[in-house]
Scaffold this motif. Structure first.
Motif, PDB file in Angstrom:
ATOM      1  N   VAL A   6       0.870  -1.186   0.000  1.00  0.00           N
ATOM      2  CA  VAL A   6       0.000   0.000   0.000  1.00  0.00           C
ATOM      3  C   VAL A   6       0.901   1.229   0.000  1.00  0.00           C
ATOM      4  CG1 VAL A   6      -1.751   1.298   1.264  1.00  0.00           C
ATOM      5  CG2 VAL A   6      -1.872  -1.205   1.195  1.00  0.00           C
ATOM      6  N   THR A   7       0.680   2.097  -0.971  1.00  0.00           N
ATOM      7  CA  THR A   7       1.418   3.353  -1.047  1.00  0.00           C
ATOM      8  C   THR A   7       0.616   4.433  -0.334  1.00  0.00           C
ATOM      9  OG1 THR A   7       2.370   2.713  -3.172  1.00  0.00           O
ATOM     10  CG2 THR A   7       2.465   5.054  -2.590  1.00  0.00           C
ATOM     11  N   THR A   8       1.275   5.127   0.599  1.00  0.00           N
ATOM     12  CA  THR A   8       0.652   6.222   1.343  1.00  0.00           C
ATOM     13  C   THR A   8       1.402   7.505   1.019  1.00  0.00           C
ATOM     14  OG1 THR A   8      -0.001   4.732   3.126  1.00  0.00           O
ATOM     15  CG2 THR A   8       0.075   7.086   3.648  1.00  0.00           C
ATOM     16  N   LEU A 146      -2.428  15.974   5.667  1.00  0.00           N
ATOM     17  CA  LEU A 146      -3.271  14.780   5.574  1.00  0.00           C
ATOM     18  C   LEU A 146      -2.470  13.688   4.894  1.00  0.00           C
ATOM     19  CD1 LEU A 146      -4.203  14.514   2.338  1.00  0.00           C
ATOM     20  CD2 LEU A 146      -5.554  16.482   2.988  1.00  0.00           C
ATOM     21  N   HIS A 147      -3.026  12.504   4.925  1.00  0.00           N
ATOM     22  CA  HIS A 147      -2.441  11.435   4.112  1.00  0.00           C
ATOM     23  C   HIS A 147      -3.559  10.705   3.383  1.00  0.00           C
ATOM     24  CE1 HIS A 147      -3.287   9.121   7.827  1.00  0.00           C
ATOM     25  NE2 HIS A 147      -3.500   8.123   6.991  1.00  0.00           N
ATOM     26  N   THR A 148      -3.193  10.133   2.276  1.00  0.00           N
ATOM     27  CA  THR A 148      -4.104   9.327   1.473  1.00  0.00           C
ATOM     28  C   THR A 148      -3.306   8.130   0.967  1.00  0.00           C
ATOM     29  OG1 THR A 148      -5.735   9.372  -0.348  1.00  0.00           O
ATOM     30  CG2 THR A 148      -3.658  10.543  -0.714  1.00  0.00           C
ATOM     31  N   CYS A 149      -3.997   7.131   0.485  1.00  0.00           N
ATOM     32  CA  CYS A 149      -3.279   5.952  -0.018  1.00  0.00           C
ATOM     33  C   CYS A 149      -3.962   5.431  -1.266  1.00  0.00           C
ATOM     34  CB  CYS A 149      -3.187   4.872   1.063  1.00  0.00           C
ATOM     35  SG  CYS A 149      -4.727   4.011   1.410  1.00  0.00           S
ATOM     36  N   ASP A 150      -3.318   4.459  -1.892  1.00  0.00           N
ATOM     37  CA  ASP A 150      -3.866   3.932  -3.133  1.00  0.00           C
ATOM     38  C   ASP A 150      -5.091   3.042  -2.925  1.00  0.00           C
ATOM     39  OD1 ASP A 150      -2.374   1.798  -2.137  1.00  0.00           O
ATOM     40  OD2 ASP A 150      -1.017   1.713  -3.850  1.00  0.00           O
ATOM     41  N   VAL A 172       5.746   3.062   1.128  1.00  0.00           N
ATOM     42  CA  VAL A 172       5.107   1.826   0.671  1.00  0.00           C
ATOM     43  C   VAL A 172       5.319   0.803   1.770  1.00  0.00           C
ATOM     44  CG1 VAL A 172       5.041   0.018  -1.084  1.00  0.00           C
ATOM     45  CG2 VAL A 172       5.571   2.385  -1.747  1.00  0.00           C
ATOM     46  N   GLU A 173       4.220   0.247   2.273  1.00  0.00           N
ATOM     47  CA  GLU A 173       4.278  -0.757   3.339  1.00  0.00           C
ATOM     48  C   GLU A 173       3.340  -1.899   3.007  1.00  0.00           C
ATOM     49  OE1 GLU A 173       5.232   2.036   7.199  1.00  0.00           O
ATOM     50  OE2 GLU A 173       3.146   1.648   6.736  1.00  0.00           O
TER      51      GLU A 173
END
Length: 190
Positions: A6-8, A146-150, A172-173
């Motif tokens: 998951v890319t954040t 803020l943060h968002t992810c794919d 990416v985690e």
């Protein structure tokens, strides 16, 4: 349970001048602050907005956990209504030294694609910038992030960029695959 990468992305505004406006949508659309902390309403918004994009972290919270979170000074929930119906929301939390984090933002699936998201993001971000005006004792806002992810909605990153947020970090985690919950167990828009 299998894992997926998951890319954040973390984005920020460093000044109120960074905020770019959005056109207001047509019709009876209002944005209102939920001034009375309500665990029931907040959980409804969280589950309804995040059910199809795998928001699950708060689903196990007790009523007391929701209440404690919402009672913190400066935590605000702003709700967009379309003809009197809650269509989405934005929630932010003050942090140290004048930093405000937008921790939740999104629309209920049936209301996406109607130009409500840009309007809510612009209006709500302006409220993050003037948060100290409503909460004596809080530092004046110096940064909003803020943060968002794919896993989020397909237009999330574009909306943030169009409102003037700038990328400052990417990670990416591996995360476990979480089920789609919908607004209640077993519900998921097709």
């Amino acid at each position: 349970m299998p894992n997926i990468p998951v890319t954040t992305w973390s984005l920020e505004q460093a000044s109120p001048a960074d905020l770019l406006p959005a056109d207001a949508p047509d019709g009876d659309v209002r944005i209102v602050r939920a001034e009375v902390p309500s665990p029931e309403f907040s959980r409804f918004l969280y589950a309804s907005v995040g059910g199809d994009v795998r928001w699950t972290d708060r689903l196990g919270w007790t009523y007391a956990q929701w209440q404690e979170y919402l009672d913190r000074p400066g935590v605000e929930t702003w709700v967009v209504y379309d003809r009197g119906t809650p269509a989405g929301y934005m929630e932010f939390v003050p942090q140290d030294d004048g930093v405000v984090e937008i921790v939740q933002f999104g629309l209920i699936p049936a209301f996406r694609g109607r130009r409500l998201g840009g309007h809510l993001l612009a209006y709500g971000t302006a409220r993050a910038w003037d948060l100290a005006d409503r909460w004596p004792g809080l530092s004046q806002t110096k940064r909003v992030w803020l943060h968002t992810c794919d896993l989020d909605g397909e237009h999330a990153m574009d909306n943030y960029r169009r409102r003037g947020f700038q990328l400052f970090d990417t990670k990416v985690e591996e995360e476990p695959v979480r089920p789609l919950t919908g607004p209640w167990p077993g519900a998921h828009p097709a």
